[in-house]
Design a protein around this motif. Sequence first.
Motif, PDB file in Angstrom:
ATOM      1  N   ILE A 137      54.011  54.038  36.844  1.00  0.00           N
ATOM      2  CA  ILE A 137      54.219  54.122  38.284  1.00  0.00           C
ATOM      3  C   ILE A 137      53.857  55.528  38.733  1.00  0.00           C
ATOM      4  N   GLY A 138      52.952  55.620  39.691  1.00  0.00           N
ATOM      5  CA  GLY A 138      52.611  56.898  40.305  1.00  0.00           C
ATOM      6  C   GLY A 138      53.098  56.895  41.741  1.00  0.00           C
ATOM      7  N   LYS A 139      53.676  58.023  42.172  1.00  0.00           N
ATOM      8  CA  LYS A 139      54.299  58.051  43.489  1.00  0.00           C
ATOM      9  C   LYS A 139      54.046  59.402  44.156  1.00  0.00           C
ATOM     10  N   PHE A 140      53.682  59.363  45.441  1.00  0.00           N
ATOM     11  CA  PHE A 140      53.552  60.573  46.249  1.00  0.00           C
ATOM     12  C   PHE A 140      54.419  60.403  47.487  1.00  0.00           C
ATOM     13  N   THR A 141      55.318  61.357  47.716  1.00  0.00           N
ATOM     14  CA  THR A 141      56.227  61.317  48.850  1.00  0.00           C
ATOM     15  C   THR A 141      56.045  62.580  49.676  1.00  0.00           C
TER      16      THR A 141
END
Length: 163
Positions: free
Chosen positions: A59-63
């Motif tokens: 899982i890759g995530k950018f917030t």
Amino acid sequence: MQGLLTSASLVWVATPLTSAKFFATTSIDETTVPGVSGVLTHTYTAEVDHDFRRWLTAIGKFTWGTQQYQGDDRFDRFYSLSGDLIYKLNRNIWLKGTLRRDWLDSNQPGNSTASTVMMMGVRLQHLDSARAPRNPSCPASGGTSSAAASRDLDRRLWNWMPA
């Protein structure tokens, strides 16, 4: 406090193994800053999940987002980039590792930060396949909580998957 509160999500299933998600939320948060009635926070998240195998998920995530302090001129921008890896040993034991980098950029001197976080976790669960699934809306079947419904859904999904 003034501000429009919103919440939205969008999910795109690109393939049976890959999905992309977008989340946007606005919230009013508490603060300990003197003279400030609260913080209006806008948060946006883009996430991509991919199952390399039935037992291995990345899982890759950018917030990113903003924090507007009501009653003060402080204004913060925050960013976070993270990667998760989930290894499912079996139905009952999952290992999860997370590496995350966080940034906070404030217009007030001395309040900007940057940090790197690494987390490791173990998920333990017991799935009793002999029990009948519960209906969470029917007290007669023993289903009274959303947690029970979630466990039953997980059980049905795992029992459906080939070994």
